[in-house]
Design a protein around this motif. Structure first.
Motif, PDB file in Angstrom:
ATOM      1  N   SER B 291     -42.291 -20.020 -13.266  1.00  0.00           N
ATOM      2  CA  SER B 291     -42.487 -19.024 -14.240  1.00  0.00           C
ATOM      3  C   SER B 291     -42.013 -19.574 -15.688  1.00  0.00           C
ATOM      4  CB  SER B 291     -41.799 -18.082 -14.077  1.00  0.00           C
ATOM      5  OG  SER B 291     -41.951 -16.851 -14.815  1.00  0.00           O
ATOM      6  N   MET B 292     -40.857 -20.323 -15.544  1.00  0.00           N
ATOM      7  CA  MET B 292     -40.127 -21.053 -16.820  1.00  0.00           C
ATOM      8  C   MET B 292     -41.172 -21.887 -17.512  1.00  0.00           C
ATOM      9  SD  MET B 292     -37.873 -20.960 -19.029  1.00  0.00           S
ATOM     10  CE  MET B 292     -36.229 -20.234 -18.380  1.00  0.00           C
ATOM     11  N   MET B 293     -41.631 -22.803 -17.028  1.00  0.00           N
ATOM     12  CA  MET B 293     -42.703 -23.817 -17.533  1.00  0.00           C
ATOM     13  C   MET B 293     -43.813 -22.889 -18.227  1.00  0.00           C
ATOM     14  SD  MET B 293     -43.592 -26.698 -18.083  1.00  0.00           S
ATOM     15  CE  MET B 293     -42.563 -28.033 -16.823  1.00  0.00           C
ATOM     16  N   MET B 294     -44.304 -21.813 -17.537  1.00  0.00           N
ATOM     17  CA  MET B 294     -45.425 -20.867 -18.181  1.00  0.00           C
ATOM     18  C   MET B 294     -44.861 -20.268 -19.299  1.00  0.00           C
ATOM     19  SD  MET B 294     -48.079 -21.563 -16.770  1.00  0.00           S
ATOM     20  CE  MET B 294     -47.659 -23.276 -16.578  1.00  0.00           C
ATOM     21  N   LEU B 295     -43.457 -19.823 -19.471  1.00  0.00           N
ATOM     22  CA  LEU B 295     -43.042 -19.221 -20.585  1.00  0.00           C
ATOM     23  C   LEU B 295     -43.010 -20.064 -21.756  1.00  0.00           C
ATOM     24  CD1 LEU B 295     -41.540 -16.582 -21.811  1.00  0.00           C
ATOM     25  CD2 LEU B 295     -39.615 -17.747 -21.120  1.00  0.00           C
ATOM     26  N   THR B 296     -42.473 -21.112 -21.473  1.00  0.00           N
ATOM     27  CA  THR B 296     -42.240 -22.314 -22.434  1.00  0.00           C
ATOM     28  C   THR B 296     -43.514 -22.833 -22.960  1.00  0.00           C
ATOM     29  OG1 THR B 296     -41.641 -23.882 -20.897  1.00  0.00           O
ATOM     30  CG2 THR B 296     -39.706 -22.866 -22.035  1.00  0.00           C
ATOM     31  N   THR B 297     -44.553 -23.010 -22.374  1.00  0.00           N
ATOM     32  CA  THR B 297     -45.788 -23.912 -22.539  1.00  0.00           C
ATOM     33  C   THR B 297     -47.166 -23.109 -22.695  1.00  0.00           C
ATOM     34  OG1 THR B 297     -46.258 -24.586 -20.318  1.00  0.00           O
ATOM     35  CG2 THR B 297     -44.647 -25.806 -21.302  1.00  0.00           C
ATOM     36  N   THR B 298     -47.090 -21.759 -22.536  1.00  0.00           N
ATOM     37  CA  THR B 298     -48.233 -21.045 -22.644  1.00  0.00           C
ATOM     38  C   THR B 298     -47.847 -19.836 -23.594  1.00  0.00           C
ATOM     39  OG1 THR B 298     -48.152 -19.514 -20.785  1.00  0.00           O
ATOM     40  CG2 THR B 298     -49.123 -21.710 -20.378  1.00  0.00           C
ATOM     41  N   PRO B 299     -49.037 -19.063 -24.088  1.00  0.00           N
ATOM     42  CA  PRO B 299     -48.639 -17.809 -24.937  1.00  0.00           C
ATOM     43  C   PRO B 299     -48.193 -16.626 -23.785  1.00  0.00           C
ATOM     44  CG  PRO B 299     -50.674 -19.003 -25.680  1.00  0.00           C
ATOM     45  CD  PRO B 299     -50.265 -19.647 -24.256  1.00  0.00           C
ATOM     46  N   GLU B 300     -48.866 -16.607 -22.888  1.00  0.00           N
ATOM     47  CA  GLU B 300     -48.755 -15.371 -21.943  1.00  0.00           C
ATOM     48  C   GLU B 300     -48.739 -15.418 -20.426  1.00  0.00           C
ATOM     49  OE1 GLU B 300     -50.365 -11.651 -24.349  1.00  0.00           O
ATOM     50  OE2 GLU B 300     -52.039 -13.068 -23.870  1.00  0.00           O
ATOM     51  N   GLY B 301     -48.768 -16.857 -19.956  1.00  0.00           N
ATOM     52  CA  GLY B 301     -48.962 -17.192 -18.477  1.00  0.00           C
ATOM     53  C   GLY B 301     -47.634 -16.854 -17.809  1.00  0.00           C
ATOM     54  N   ASP B 302     -47.935 -17.006 -16.305  1.00  0.00           N
ATOM     55  CA  ASP B 302     -46.753 -16.726 -15.535  1.00  0.00           C
ATOM     56  C   ASP B 302     -47.097 -17.297 -14.128  1.00  0.00           C
ATOM     57  OD1 ASP B 302     -44.329 -15.644 -14.457  1.00  0.00           O
ATOM     58  OD2 ASP B 302     -44.852 -13.402 -15.461  1.00  0.00           O
ATOM     59  N   ALA B 303     -45.832 -17.554 -13.409  1.00  0.00           N
ATOM     60  CA  ALA B 303     -46.291 -17.334 -11.948  1.00  0.00           C
ATOM     61  C   ALA B 303     -46.456 -16.230 -11.308  1.00  0.00           C
ATOM     62  CB  ALA B 303     -45.035 -18.295 -11.173  1.00  0.00           C
ATOM     63  N   TYR B 304     -47.555 -15.868 -10.495  1.00  0.00           N
ATOM     64  CA  TYR B 304     -47.964 -14.514 -10.048  1.00  0.00           C
ATOM     65  C   TYR B 304     -47.665 -14.389  -8.552  1.00  0.00           C
ATOM     66  CZ  TYR B 304     -50.044 -13.847 -14.556  1.00  0.00           C
ATOM     67  OH  TYR B 304     -50.260 -13.675 -15.919  1.00  0.00           O
ATOM     68  N   THR B 305     -47.061 -13.387  -8.324  1.00  0.00           N
ATOM     69  CA  THR B 305     -46.849 -13.001  -6.834  1.00  0.00           C
ATOM     70  C   THR B 305     -48.124 -12.831  -6.159  1.00  0.00           C
ATOM     71  OG1 THR B 305     -46.727 -10.461  -7.252  1.00  0.00           O
ATOM     72  CG2 THR B 305     -44.449 -11.974  -7.337  1.00  0.00           C
ATOM     73  N   PHE B 306     -48.158 -12.909  -4.690  1.00  0.00           N
ATOM     74  CA  PHE B 306     -49.350 -12.330  -4.213  1.00  0.00           C
ATOM     75  C   PHE B 306     -49.970 -10.960  -4.375  1.00  0.00           C
ATOM     76  CE2 PHE B 306     -51.370 -11.529   0.204  1.00  0.00           C
ATOM     77  CZ  PHE B 306     -52.535 -11.862   0.087  1.00  0.00           C
ATOM     78  N   ARG B 307     -49.000 -10.141  -4.504  1.00  0.00           N
ATOM     79  CA  ARG B 307     -49.553  -8.546  -4.796  1.00  0.00           C
ATOM     80  C   ARG B 307     -50.366  -8.770  -6.294  1.00  0.00           C
ATOM     81  NH1 ARG B 307     -45.562  -3.460  -5.122  1.00  0.00           N
ATOM     82  NH2 ARG B 307     -45.367  -3.979  -2.902  1.00  0.00           N
ATOM     83  N   GLU B 308     -49.610  -9.366  -7.106  1.00  0.00           N
ATOM     84  CA  GLU B 308     -50.350  -9.702  -8.523  1.00  0.00           C
ATOM     85  C   GLU B 308     -51.866 -10.159  -8.421  1.00  0.00           C
ATOM     86  OE1 GLU B 308     -46.499  -9.639 -11.465  1.00  0.00           O
ATOM     87  OE2 GLU B 308     -47.049 -11.525 -10.363  1.00  0.00           O
ATOM     88  N   ILE B 309     -51.625 -11.286  -7.772  1.00  0.00           N
ATOM     89  CA  ILE B 309     -53.112 -11.759  -7.465  1.00  0.00           C
ATOM     90  C   ILE B 309     -54.052 -10.929  -7.039  1.00  0.00           C
ATOM     91  CG2 ILE B 309     -54.362 -13.998  -6.637  1.00  0.00           C
ATOM     92  CD1 ILE B 309     -51.544 -15.509  -7.435  1.00  0.00           C
ATOM     93  N   LYS B 310     -53.525 -10.304  -5.800  1.00  0.00           N
ATOM     94  CA  LYS B 310     -54.525  -9.524  -5.215  1.00  0.00           C
ATOM     95  C   LYS B 310     -55.081  -8.450  -6.015  1.00  0.00           C
ATOM     96  CE  LYS B 310     -52.629  -7.903  -1.065  1.00  0.00           C
ATOM     97  NZ  LYS B 310     -52.246  -7.841   0.060  1.00  0.00           N
ATOM     98  N   LYS B 311     -54.037  -7.686  -6.860  1.00  0.00           N
ATOM     99  CA  LYS B 311     -54.571  -6.665  -7.729  1.00  0.00           C
ATOM    100  C   LYS B 311     -55.562  -7.344  -8.721  1.00  0.00           C
ATOM    101  CE  LYS B 311     -53.016  -3.186 -10.678  1.00  0.00           C
ATOM    102  NZ  LYS B 311     -54.344  -2.990 -11.436  1.00  0.00           N
ATOM    103  N   MET B 312     -55.485  -8.509  -9.201  1.00  0.00           N
ATOM    104  CA  MET B 312     -56.349  -9.011 -10.349  1.00  0.00           C
ATOM    105  C   MET B 312     -57.679  -9.280  -9.350  1.00  0.00           C
ATOM    106  SD  MET B 312     -54.052 -12.142 -11.799  1.00  0.00           S
ATOM    107  CE  MET B 312     -52.439 -12.073 -12.272  1.00  0.00           C
ATOM    108  N   ALA B 313     -57.837  -9.819  -8.289  1.00  0.00           N
ATOM    109  CA  ALA B 313     -59.039 -10.139  -7.749  1.00  0.00           C
ATOM    110  C   ALA B 313     -59.671  -8.659  -7.339  1.00  0.00           C
ATOM    111  CB  ALA B 313     -58.820 -10.790  -6.411  1.00  0.00           C
ATOM    112  N   LYS B 314     -58.933  -7.693  -6.827  1.00  0.00           N
ATOM    113  CA  LYS B 314     -59.558  -6.542  -6.223  1.00  0.00           C
ATOM    114  C   LYS B 314     -60.304  -5.895  -7.593  1.00  0.00           C
ATOM    115  CE  LYS B 314     -58.603  -5.588  -1.885  1.00  0.00           C
ATOM    116  NZ  LYS B 314     -58.005  -4.491  -1.215  1.00  0.00           N
ATOM    117  N   ASP B 315     -59.294  -5.806  -8.641  1.00  0.00           N
ATOM    118  CA  ASP B 315     -60.051  -5.427  -9.895  1.00  0.00           C
ATOM    119  C   ASP B 315     -61.117  -6.007 -10.634  1.00  0.00           C
ATOM    120  OD1 ASP B 315     -57.752  -3.355  -9.859  1.00  0.00           O
ATOM    121  OD2 ASP B 315     -56.763  -4.368 -11.526  1.00  0.00           O
TER     122      ASP B 315
END
Lengths: 338, 338
Positions: B291-315
């Motif tokens: 998550s820190m690598m994504m904070l420092t090197t991307t505008p809005e990226g993150d390391a996502y939990t399974f629940r978060e990824i599941k929600k994205m895919a369902k949506d």
């Protein structure tokens, strides 16, 4: 750590950890600069309250606090962060033992650049930055004196107590005094001791201020200039040579110890404080690893073994050298007798 | 570690270790660049012979090899150095599993600068460098594709095998293919599969070269351009979305997965590969720390939990999402069904 490769097989994990290790440095530095630990100590324990206190984004604070939790400096219980025991003592700005300021010296741009050019240092056998940290009046040594002082108080107290076992010292030479606390604690423990502190003028101002604050200013005298060039005077019972020798090669150290020897009264002692690796040069880990700091930031310095320091002192005319039992944090103290 | 403070008392040691951690990164980088591990693998085991082979000073080599020994990558027996098991497999340039080249991507000046500006990133909630690593045609992604390939071979093989359990895939979309090995191993395990690899043109050249070298070039087709902008086509049995979503915010990920969903044939699947932290976001350590690598090197990226990824895919319209048992190195694979 979860991995698809059976544990008996080598994995790239330790390599990846080493390559990513700089993130720990950056995260600790950022947390100190943002006062994350102080904010939590004040009772701000959630992302929202920490973010408000530290004037930072919630996303950034969450990521940094999670990272610090992963590395054991914070605890996390649901949505609440807490301080690990060492973080509470050393990283909360309102704690008397706060040492976060040490980053000002330990992570100067010059030190970082010296390490970034490690390939050059290894090829050449010395700092890629020429004189490295060894330039006269380098303001980084003022940072050192100011920033490292809190880390040195306990070792300095132990050292002064240890030295009294060999008899009181009345006239004391404190070489490359820096923050001055080694000499200051000798003065505090013996109300009749007079301390003569030598360092570059800009650095001595810090030692002088500390001596005054700690109530021994009237017995704290200044010898401004390079320890190699100034006249120390003579008749000292005790010379403190703390964290100095490692910046130079053995021949320079030996010549310097001759000068120290000449300044001592009969029966006088020199207390040499150093990170001292074992003869294998790979243990204990922190004193042994200090050799790398000397490779990258000095032309010819090193972390010396006890045998090497003993040889320098003997070659300089000292009659015997003993290793003190007491540990001064990661430092060891060796006493060389005139 | 030796210390004067009783072990039950907090010590500054972990703080000092964190502040010094960047030295491990610099030492590993220097050792790879100087080919220290390769030199030792070739039988140069003493300071003198390693120094000669690596065209470096004996003092520098001694200090670097001792440092690598302290950190467990080398062994030291008297004056002879040897390789730790993982160093022998992964850090010797002549080993088929050599991954030292990964430093070319993992330690680009831009990544280092992004971390050096961590305070700004935490304040802002995103990379201090604006688009960070996310600029179109950023040549660092060519470095990624070239440098990270050896690390990805085993995970890609496991992934392809795992996916076959759910049925063969004949038309495969490999999104942000990079080195291309995820698609390439699907093609290698199913000789009738056709792979359509999408990435920026400069990066796709690497995937194309790898596909040819690995004997599947005739079934490896190119879709050059941004995965957000190009036309994927349709009728895919399988879409590979490997280490892609973490660069973007959840809304962007969801919109993107809609596009992926639309490209799939009825019964088609998307394989989403990610570093997946547990719901606590602080374990397992490496995926959580990502998550820190994504904070420092991307505008809005993150390391996502399974629940978060599941929600994205369902949506995005996927009917169900399952976590695969198999571990792909530090990655996990989730299968989203159309």
């Amino acid at each position: 750590m979860a991995t698809a490769i059976p544990p008996q097989q080598p994995t790239p994990e330790r390599f990846m950890n080493a390559i990513s290790a700089y993130q720990q440095t950056e995260a600790m530095k950022a947390a100190i600069e943002l006062e994350i630990f102080t904010a939590i100590a004040e009772g701000n324990t959630t992302v929202a309250t920490i973010a408000k206190r530290c004037k930072a984004s919630e996303r950034g604070v969450r990521t940094l606090c999670d990272f610090l939790t992963i590395h054991g400096f914070l605890t996390k219980d649901g949505v609440e962060y807490g301080l690990a025991a060492d973080a509470a003592v050393f990283l909360n700005k309102t704690s008397p033992a706060y040492i976060g300021g040490a980053i000002e010296f330990l992570l100067t741009p010059r030190v970082r650049e010296a390490h970034a050019r490690m390939v050059d240092a290894v090829r050449k056998g010395g700092s890629a930055l020429g004189e490295g940290n060894m330039l006269a009046d380098n303001p980084d040594w003022v940072k050192f004196a100011e920033a490292m002082m809190p880390l040195m108080v306990m070792p300095a107290q132990i050292m002064a107590g240890e030295l009294r076992k060999g008899g009181e010292a009345y006239k004391v030479l404190d070489i490359a005094a820096g923050h001055g606390v080694y000499g200051i604690f000798v003065a505090k423990q013996n109300p009749t001791a007079q301390i003569h502190a030598c360092d570059w003028k800009n650095v001595l101002a810090v030692a002088e201020r500390n001596a005054q604050t700690m109530g021994v200013g009237d017995r704290h005298h200044l010898i401004p200039g390079s320890a190699f060039d100034v006249e120390f005077g003579s008749g000292y019972d005790l010379a403190l040579v703390a964290n100095f020798l490692h910046h130079f090669n053995p021949a320079v150290c030996t010549a310097f110890l001759k000068k120290v020897h000449a300044s001592l009264a009969p029966g006088g002692r020199a207390a040499i404080v150093e990170f001292v690796p074992n003869p294998d040069r790979v243990s204990p880990p922190m004193p042994a690893a200090f050799s790398m700091m000397m490779l990258t930031t000095t032309p010819e310095g090193d972390a010396y073994t006890f045998r090497e320091i003993k040889k320098m002192a003997k070659d300089a005319g000292f009659s015997r050298v003993e290793m003190a039992e007491a540990l001064l944090g990661l430092d060891r103290m060796m006493v060389a007798y005139r």
